[in-house]
Design a protein around this motif. Structure first.
Motif, short mmCIF file in Angstrom:
data_model
loop_
_atom_site.label_atom_id
_atom_site.label_comp_id
_atom_site.label_asym_id
_atom_site.label_seq_id
_atom_site.Cartn_x
_atom_site.Cartn_y
_atom_site.Cartn_z
N GLU A 182 69.80 12.11 63.80
CA GLU A 182 71.03 12.53 64.04
C GLU A 182 70.52 12.38 65.79
OE1 GLU A 182 75.03 13.75 63.12
OE2 GLU A 182 73.56 12.26 61.53
N GLY A 183 69.77 12.56 66.65
CA GLY A 183 69.08 12.29 68.00
C GLY A 183 70.07 13.42 68.83
N ILE A 184 70.29 14.53 68.04
CA ILE A 184 70.97 15.20 68.42
C ILE A 184 70.15 16.24 69.74
CG2 ILE A 184 72.22 17.70 68.89
CD1 ILE A 184 73.86 16.60 66.55
N ALA A 185 70.22 16.47 70.72
CA ALA A 185 70.23 17.04 71.68
C ALA A 185 70.50 18.61 71.68
CB ALA A 185 69.99 17.48 73.13
N VAL A 186 69.24 20.05 70.90
CA VAL A 186 69.91 21.31 70.49
C VAL A 186 69.75 22.27 70.73
CG1 VAL A 186 69.46 23.28 68.23
CG2 VAL A 186 69.45 20.45 68.03
N ILE A 187 70.58 23.23 71.65
CA ILE A 187 70.23 23.97 72.92
C ILE A 187 69.78 25.36 71.71
CG2 ILE A 187 70.56 25.28 74.81
CD1 ILE A 187 71.73 22.90 76.00
N VAL A 188 68.92 26.37 71.74
CA VAL A 188 69.40 27.49 71.50
C VAL A 188 68.76 28.47 72.21
CG1 VAL A 188 67.69 29.01 69.21
CG2 VAL A 188 67.76 25.97 69.29
N SER A 189 69.55 29.60 71.95
CA SER A 189 69.38 31.01 73.07
C SER A 189 69.23 32.02 71.94
CB SER A 189 70.91 31.18 73.38
OG SER A 189 70.46 33.01 73.55
N SER A 190 68.29 32.36 72.13
CA SER A 190 68.06 33.68 71.10
C SER A 190 66.77 34.72 71.47
CB SER A 190 66.46 32.67 70.02
OG SER A 190 65.83 33.57 68.77
N HIS A 191 66.83 35.97 71.09
CA HIS A 191 65.40 36.54 71.22
C HIS A 191 64.21 37.02 70.56
CE1 HIS A 191 67.49 38.25 68.25
NE2 HIS A 191 66.89 39.52 68.27
N LEU A 192 64.68 36.29 69.76
CA LEU A 192 63.11 36.14 68.26
C LEU A 192 61.94 35.02 69.35
CD1 LEU A 192 64.52 36.16 65.33
CD2 LEU A 192 63.85 38.31 66.62
N LEU A 193 61.22 35.47 69.93
CA LEU A 193 59.98 34.53 71.22
C LEU A 193 59.16 33.60 69.44
CD1 LEU A 193 59.77 36.81 73.63
CD2 LEU A 193 60.69 35.24 73.94
N SER A 194 58.69 34.61 68.91
CA SER A 194 57.89 33.87 67.96
C SER A 194 58.30 32.62 66.81
CB SER A 194 57.20 35.16 67.05
OG SER A 194 58.34 35.57 66.04
N GLU A 195 59.99 33.02 66.62
CA GLU A 195 60.86 31.55 66.38
C GLU A 195 60.80 30.82 67.45
OE1 GLU A 195 61.42 30.88 63.45
OE2 GLU A 195 60.05 32.71 62.39
N MET A 196 61.12 30.95 69.09
CA MET A 196 60.96 29.88 69.41
C MET A 196 59.77 28.98 69.90
SD MET A 196 64.58 29.99 71.06
CE MET A 196 64.97 29.66 72.88
N GLU A 197 59.12 29.71 69.75
CA GLU A 197 57.54 28.92 70.05
C GLU A 197 57.73 28.08 68.61
OE1 GLU A 197 54.11 31.23 71.18
OE2 GLU A 197 54.80 33.02 70.04
N LEU A 198 58.12 28.14 67.82
CA LEU A 198 58.20 27.15 66.45
C LEU A 198 59.08 26.49 66.30
CD1 LEU A 198 57.13 29.82 63.27
CD2 LEU A 198 55.26 28.36 64.24
N MET A 199 59.83 26.97 66.75
CA MET A 199 61.00 25.78 67.05
C MET A 199 61.43 25.16 68.27
SD MET A 199 64.77 27.65 66.62
CE MET A 199 65.03 28.69 65.08
#
Length: 305
Positions: A182-199
């Motif tokens: 879809e070419g969307i920009a996704v902004i994610v707020s999270s406290h799971l740092l290990s997941e942020m590395e993968l995502m």
């Protein structure tokens, strides 16, 4: 790439307290952008200002060239968001929820509803009542609702809260699919740092309402200092040799081993130097700092919440 979301000196003050302080960054299309910060850093306040739930004290948020301050209604047509938990009617089916939500936006066709159902992998359960859905499926249905009107930016505040590891991985895969298809920009707020590395492709770290750094995770992986342990026959001699040859390298003797902090690419050069000096090497072990390690260093040990 041309940014679809721009923050320019965004500030929020309540009384004499500054919650968000001159925050500026850009997010291009097709990117998953992580938003990190310790407790009270201003993450949720920033997200609420982007989606217009609270006003800015000063600054500007621009979405697809449209000012949130000056042309709010038009700007919101370019944004899809889930702040906290996705809202839906549990006594209706997933499909009925999407039809109901589609009525809020002009131009959302049945074909578009079918597209997002397929995109989020909900085909097999879309006609079941939402009360039978797992938390992970409700999150996916929430994302489907948020992208029905083809927004340019999707904002998710703590989307992995309460999800089990399988649900987190599933959501991560679908978000990546969204950016690609879809070419969307996704902004994610999270406290799971290990997941942020993968995502995420990049992360912005804020503390005390101020931006500390915006960092590409690929650049972080390539350039971050690596902790290297060398098990060598004579640590004192190896220490002397390496400190004379590498002035910029952090080197110490720990027990009967050398401990270094340097770029991983320099390991072959270090090994050749020690072998040339006729030192016996029994083992070289390396470990790279995780995003969590780097985050704790940059924020003085404060954890993300």
């Amino acid at each position: 790439m041309e940014p679809v979301l721009q923050l320019r000196n965004v500030t929020k003050k309540i009384g004499r307290r500054t919650i968000v302080d001159n925050l500026s960054f850009d997010v291009p299309a097709g990117e998953v952008f992580g938003f990190l910060g310790p407790n009270g850093a201003g993450k949720t306040t920033t997200i609420r200002m982007i989606v217009g739930l609270i006003s800015m004290t000063k600054g500007e948020v621009i979405v697809k060239g449209v000012s949130v301050r000056k042309q709010f209604a038009q700007a919101m047509t370019h944004i899809g968001a889930i702040v906290e938990n996705p809202e839906m009617y549990k006594f209706l089916s997933g499909y009925q929820n999407l039809v109901h939500f589609a009525r809020r936006h002009s131009g959302v066709t049945k074909q578009r509803i079918d597209e997002v159902v397929k995109l989020m992998g909900l085909q097999n359960r879309i006609h079941e009542k939402v009360k039978r859905y797992s938390l992970g499926m409700r999150q996916r249905l929430g994302v489907a609702q948020a992208i029905l009107h083809r927004p340019s930016v999707l904002i998710l505040d703590e989307p992995t809260n309460g999800l089990d590891p399988a649900g987190i991985r599933e959501l991560r895969d679908y978000l990546r699919k969204l950016t690609q298809e879809e070419g969307i920009a996704v902004i994610v707020s999270s406290h799971l740092l290990s997941e942020m590395e993968l995502m995420c492709d990049r992360v912005a770290i804020i503390q005390g309402g101020k931006l500390i750094v915006v960092r590409s995770l690929q650049e972080t992986t390539d350039s971050v200092q690596t902790r290297i342990i060398i098990d060598v026959s004579s640590p004192p001699l190896a220490y002397q040799l390496l400190t004379e040859s590498f002035k910029d390298m952090s080197i110490s003797i720990v027990g009967k081993q050398l401990e270094l902090e340097t770029d991983k690419a320099r390991i072959p050069e270090i090994a050749r130097l020690l072998v040339k000096a006729e030192l016996d090497i029994y083992g070289i072990y390396s470990s790279q700092k995780s995003l969590e390690d780097q985050f704790l260093e940059m924020t003085g040990g404060e954890m993300v919440v």
